[in-house]
Design a protein around this motif. Sequence first.
Motif, mmCIF file in Angstrom:
data_model
loop_
_atom_site.group_PDB
_atom_site.id
_atom_site.type_symbol
_atom_site.label_atom_id
_atom_site.label_comp_id
_atom_site.label_asym_id
_atom_site.label_seq_id
_atom_site.Cartn_x
_atom_site.Cartn_y
_atom_site.Cartn_z
ATOM 1 N N PRO A 199 0.792 -1.232 0.000
ATOM 2 C CA PRO A 199 0.000 0.000 0.000
ATOM 3 C C PRO A 199 0.824 1.282 0.000
ATOM 4 C CG PRO A 199 -0.187 -1.133 2.108
ATOM 5 C CD PRO A 199 0.546 -2.044 1.183
ATOM 6 N N ASP A 200 2.075 1.215 0.413
ATOM 7 C CA ASP A 200 2.937 2.398 0.401
ATOM 8 C C ASP A 200 3.726 2.525 -0.898
ATOM 9 O OD1 ASP A 200 2.130 3.147 2.992
ATOM 10 O OD2 ASP A 200 3.609 1.793 3.883
ATOM 11 N N GLY A 201 3.505 1.613 -1.817
ATOM 12 C CA GLY A 201 4.278 1.578 -3.048
ATOM 13 C C GLY A 201 3.817 2.537 -4.122
ATOM 14 N N GLY A 202 2.739 3.246 -3.904
ATOM 15 C CA GLY A 202 2.237 4.194 -4.891
ATOM 16 C C GLY A 202 0.763 3.991 -5.159
ATOM 17 N N THR A 203 0.135 5.033 -5.644
ATOM 18 C CA THR A 203 -1.294 5.015 -5.922
ATOM 19 C C THR A 203 -1.533 5.584 -7.311
ATOM 20 O OG1 THR A 203 -1.776 5.348 -3.582
ATOM 21 C CG2 THR A 203 -3.553 5.812 -5.115
ATOM 22 N N GLN A 204 -2.368 4.920 -8.089
ATOM 23 C CA GLN A 204 -2.775 5.434 -9.396
ATOM 24 C C GLN A 204 -4.128 6.107 -9.235
ATOM 25 O OE1 GLN A 204 -2.792 2.022 -11.981
ATOM 26 N NE2 GLN A 204 -0.584 2.123 -12.295
ATOM 27 N N HIS A 205 -4.325 7.217 -9.947
ATOM 28 C CA HIS A 205 -5.588 7.959 -9.873
ATOM 29 C C HIS A 205 -6.267 7.960 -11.239
ATOM 30 C CE1 HIS A 205 -3.509 9.427 -6.297
ATOM 31 N NE2 HIS A 205 -4.715 9.648 -5.823
ATOM 32 N N TYR A 206 -7.579 7.801 -11.221
ATOM 33 C CA TYR A 206 -8.379 7.771 -12.440
ATOM 34 C C TYR A 206 -9.536 8.750 -12.310
ATOM 35 C CZ TYR A 206 -5.735 3.558 -13.273
ATOM 36 O OH TYR A 206 -4.710 2.680 -13.461
ATOM 37 N N THR A 207 -9.843 9.432 -13.392
ATOM 38 C CA THR A 207 -10.993 10.337 -13.392
ATOM 39 C C THR A 207 -12.273 9.518 -13.324
ATOM 40 O OG1 THR A 207 -11.228 10.319 -15.800
ATOM 41 C CG2 THR A 207 -9.759 12.016 -14.843
ATOM 42 N N ALA A 208 -13.374 10.176 -13.002
ATOM 43 C CA ALA A 208 -14.666 9.481 -12.961
ATOM 44 C C ALA A 208 -15.004 8.911 -14.337
ATOM 45 C CB ALA A 208 -15.750 10.434 -12.485
ATOM 46 N N THR A 209 -14.732 9.657 -15.399
ATOM 47 C CA THR A 209 -15.006 9.189 -16.760
ATOM 48 C C THR A 209 -14.125 7.991 -17.114
ATOM 49 O OG1 THR A 209 -15.606 11.428 -17.423
ATOM 50 C CG2 THR A 209 -15.061 9.893 -19.186
ATOM 51 N N GLY A 210 -12.854 8.076 -16.782
ATOM 52 C CA GLY A 210 -11.943 6.967 -17.057
ATOM 53 C C GLY A 210 -12.323 5.712 -16.303
#
Length: 68
Positions: A42-53
Amino acid sequence: MKDQEIVTAFRTSSYSQGGQQECVEVAHTTTGGRAVRDSKNPDGGTQHYTATGWSAFIAGVKSGDFEN
Protein backbone atom coordinates in the motif's frame (compact mmCIF):
# COMPACT_ATOMS: atom_id res chain seq x y z
CA MET A 1 -3.70 17.84 -6.08
CA LYS A 2 -7.13 18.54 -4.71
CA ASP A 3 -8.93 16.49 -7.39
CA GLN A 4 -6.95 13.41 -6.34
CA GLU A 5 -7.74 13.71 -2.64
CA ILE A 6 -8.94 10.36 -1.30
CA VAL A 7 -12.22 10.66 0.62
CA THR A 8 -13.06 7.04 1.48
CA ALA A 9 -11.19 4.10 2.93
CA PHE A 10 -9.53 1.76 0.45
CA ARG A 11 -11.54 -1.42 -0.20
CA THR A 12 -10.24 -4.73 -1.49
CA SER A 13 -12.07 -6.30 -4.41
CA SER A 14 -14.48 -9.10 -3.53
CA TYR A 15 -12.55 -11.19 -6.09
CA SER A 16 -9.51 -10.95 -3.81
CA GLN A 17 -11.03 -13.27 -1.22
CA GLY A 18 -10.09 -16.92 -1.04
CA GLY A 19 -6.35 -16.91 -1.46
CA GLN A 20 -5.87 -14.67 -4.48
CA GLN A 21 -2.30 -13.35 -4.48
CA GLU A 22 -2.67 -10.35 -6.80
CA CYS A 23 -5.06 -7.85 -5.22
CA VAL A 24 -5.86 -4.20 -5.63
CA GLU A 25 -7.65 -1.77 -3.36
CA VAL A 26 -9.86 1.07 -4.56
CA ALA A 27 -10.97 4.31 -2.89
CA HIS A 28 -13.09 7.28 -4.02
CA THR A 29 -11.59 10.70 -4.75
CA THR A 30 -13.13 14.15 -4.23
CA THR A 31 -14.16 14.43 -7.90
CA GLY A 32 -15.83 11.02 -8.14
CA GLY A 33 -12.76 9.34 -9.58
CA ARG A 34 -10.91 6.42 -8.05
CA ALA A 35 -7.54 5.80 -6.46
CA VAL A 36 -6.05 2.31 -6.89
CA ARG A 37 -3.16 0.69 -5.05
CA ASP A 38 -1.59 -2.74 -4.58
CA SER A 39 -2.96 -4.37 -1.42
CA LYS A 40 0.36 -6.17 -0.81
CA ASN A 41 2.31 -2.89 -1.00
CA PRO A 42 0.00 0.00 0.00
CA ASP A 43 2.94 2.40 0.40
CA GLY A 44 4.28 1.58 -3.05
CA GLY A 45 2.24 4.19 -4.89
CA THR A 46 -1.29 5.02 -5.92
CA GLN A 47 -2.78 5.43 -9.40
CA HIS A 48 -5.59 7.96 -9.87
CA TYR A 49 -8.38 7.77 -12.44
CA THR A 50 -10.99 10.34 -13.39
CA ALA A 51 -14.67 9.48 -12.96
CA THR A 52 -15.01 9.19 -16.76
CA GLY A 53 -11.94 6.97 -17.06
CA TRP A 54 -13.09 4.72 -14.22
CA SER A 55 -16.58 4.38 -15.74
CA ALA A 56 -15.07 3.40 -19.10
CA PHE A 57 -12.85 0.81 -17.38
CA ILE A 58 -15.79 -0.73 -15.49
CA ALA A 59 -17.89 -0.83 -18.68
CA GLY A 60 -15.01 -2.62 -20.44
CA VAL A 61 -14.70 -5.17 -17.65
CA LYS A 62 -18.44 -5.88 -17.69
CA SER A 63 -18.51 -6.28 -21.48
CA GLY A 64 -15.50 -8.63 -21.49
CA ASP A 65 -13.11 -6.29 -23.31
CA PHE A 66 -10.15 -7.49 -21.20
CA GLU A 67 -10.69 -11.24 -21.47
CA ASN A 68 -8.13 -13.32 -23.34
